[in-house]
Write a protein that holds these residues in place. Structure first.
Motif, short mmCIF file in Angstrom:
data_model
loop_
_atom_site.label_atom_id
_atom_site.label_comp_id
_atom_site.label_asym_id
_atom_site.label_seq_id
_atom_site.Cartn_x
_atom_site.Cartn_y
_atom_site.Cartn_z
N CYS A 264 0.86 -1.19 0.00
CA CYS A 264 0.00 0.00 0.00
C CYS A 264 0.89 1.23 0.00
O CYS A 264 2.02 1.19 0.51
CB CYS A 264 -0.88 0.04 1.25
SG CYS A 264 -2.08 -1.32 1.32
N CYS A 269 -1.92 2.54 6.17
CA CYS A 269 -3.13 2.42 5.35
C CYS A 269 -4.19 1.62 6.11
O CYS A 269 -3.89 0.58 6.71
CB CYS A 269 -2.80 1.72 4.03
SG CYS A 269 -4.15 1.70 2.85
N HIS A 271 -6.87 0.66 4.47
CA HIS A 271 -7.47 -0.08 3.35
C HIS A 271 -8.93 0.31 3.12
O HIS A 271 -9.79 -0.54 2.89
CB HIS A 271 -7.34 -1.60 3.57
CG HIS A 271 -6.03 -2.00 4.16
ND1 HIS A 271 -4.83 -1.61 3.63
CD2 HIS A 271 -5.73 -2.74 5.27
CE1 HIS A 271 -3.84 -2.10 4.38
NE2 HIS A 271 -4.37 -2.77 5.38
N CYS A 277 -4.08 1.51 -2.71
CA CYS A 277 -4.19 0.53 -1.63
C CYS A 277 -4.18 -0.87 -2.23
O CYS A 277 -5.03 -1.22 -3.05
CB CYS A 277 -5.46 0.78 -0.83
SG CYS A 277 -5.85 -0.57 0.30
N ALA A 278 -3.21 -1.67 -1.82
CA ALA A 278 -3.07 -3.02 -2.37
C ALA A 278 -4.22 -3.93 -1.96
O ALA A 278 -4.60 -4.86 -2.68
CB ALA A 278 -1.73 -3.62 -1.92
N VAL A 279 -4.80 -3.65 -0.79
CA VAL A 279 -5.91 -4.47 -0.30
C VAL A 279 -7.17 -4.23 -1.15
O VAL A 279 -7.84 -5.17 -1.58
CB VAL A 279 -6.18 -4.20 1.20
CG1 VAL A 279 -7.48 -4.86 1.65
CG2 VAL A 279 -5.00 -4.71 2.05
ZN LIG Z 1 -4.19 -0.43 1.99
#
Ligand SMILES: [Zn+2]
Ligand SMILES: Nc1nc2c(ncn2[C@@H]2O[C@H](COP(=O)(O)OP(=O)(O)O)[C@@H](O)[C@H]2O)c(=O)[nH]1
Ligand SMILES: [Mg+2]
Length: 315
Positions: A264, A269, A271, A277-279
């Motif tokens: 992220c 983060c 999320h 945001c990777a999530v």
């Molecule tokens: Zn995130």
């Protein structure tokens, strides 16, 4: 003398000494004050140093607690600002849930896993009363099995009536110290009695129409298994609240989200609405389960509401 706490009833503790005898102990006065935030300063599973009382051979005083390899804490059901030990020094936890009687609350599984995650305690999730499954339950069970297995947990369907899955559970418990937990009425006592027939724990009928069981077990208690290992039976849990936690505690203890968080943009983060945001990306691509993510958001909100009211409680 050294021993393991096998039962705690508030002010008295039963300690199984290395030699095999059980002695009733209380705490050395000064130890009680060590951590005011805990309703019970000693957990079932604690390894303790005990001194026999001069006036009574069958009674002792706990002088010292050895460092814990892990523990499971919950917020006290009665005192919101206090924490309560469910158990310590466990190898794994067995969470018992049901699809019906009582109805499944998926959020409860995620709440429970929030308690075991800080020490990465392995969890076996038993979907009990599989004899009551109707076809839609089977479908939902399969989905949940896939989800929780993909997260690294063990998932088993079992029935104390048909015997389905019981041997599998039994095998997993051999030679391990297992914390056993579940909401009231899921058949925890019945299942334990099947696994260790010598243990005649009280089972209770579901008497009220809400489908919730009555409380009969009140204190955690450790029982030895004949084949080796032991079970720590805990009182039926009604609800699990987490207002003692901070937002980042929640974020760090949803393991699949935590694993992605280094990708992220922001180190802290949450999320939700943060850019890059990777999530959220994984969620949109179907790599993160939507239901888990919703439970995560619910927990974040709970924690934030709580913190807000605590900061503003003086004004
Ligand atoms: Zn995130
Ligand atoms: N249909 C079904 N009922 C069960 C099963 N195991 C337990 N029960 C019933 O569920 C109720 C609650 O069981 P109990 O062991 O006291 O639950 P606990 O509160 O979790 O300890 C009792 O009426 C049991 O007879 C099962 O595998 N299938
Ligand atoms: Mg019970």
């Amino acid at each position: 003398m050294k021993g393991t706490v096998i039962k705690s009833t508030g002010s008295w503790y039963q300690v199984l000494l290395t030699g095999g005898s059980v002695i009733r102990c209380r705490l050395a006065g000064k130890m009680k004050l060590d951590d005011l935030k805990l309703t019970n300063p000693i957990a079932v599973g604690d390894v303790v140093q005990v001194e026999k009382e001069a006036h009574a051979e069958d009674q002792g005083i706990i002088k010292n607690i050895e460092p814990r390899k892990n523990y499971v804490l919950r917020q006290s059901p009665r005192k919101r600002h206090q924490l309560h030990f469910l158990a310590s020094n466990v190898d794994q936890a067995l969470l018992i849930v049901t699809m019906r009687e009582p109805n499944l609350k998926v959020g409860f599984i995620d709440r429970f896993l929030l308690m075991t995650e800080p020490y990465s305690i392995p969890v076996i999730i038993v979907f009990h009363k599989s004899d009551l499954f109707i076809s839609e339950d089977v479908i939902q069970f399969e989905e949940l099995r896939e989800l929780y297995c993909s997260l690294g947990y063990t998932v088993i369907a079992a029935s104390s009536i048909t015997g389905d899955g019981i041997d599998e559970v039994k095998k997993l418990l051999a030679n391990k110290v297992t914390l056993v937990a579940g909401q009231s009425g899921v058949g925890k006592s019945t299942l334990i009695n099947h696994i260790e027939p010598g243990l005649t724990l009280k089972t209770e009928e579901i008497s009220d129409f809400s489908g919730k069981g009555q409380h009969t077990t009140t204190f955690a208690e450790m029982h030895a298994l004949t084949g080796g290992g032991s079970l720590i039976d805990t009182p039926g849990i009604k609800t699990l609240a987490f207002s003692h936690l901070e937002v980042q505690d929640i974020a760090h203890n949803f393991r699949e989200m935590f694993a992605l968080s280094p990708q992220c943009r922001f180190a802290d983060c949450t999320h939700r609405n943060e850019p890059n945001c990777a999530v959220k990306k994984a969620l949109s691509e179907g790599f993160i389960n939507e239901g888990r993510y919703q439970n995560y958001l619910t927990l974040l909100e709970e924690v934030e509401d709580q913190n807000y009211w605590e900061r503003h409680s003086d004004v």
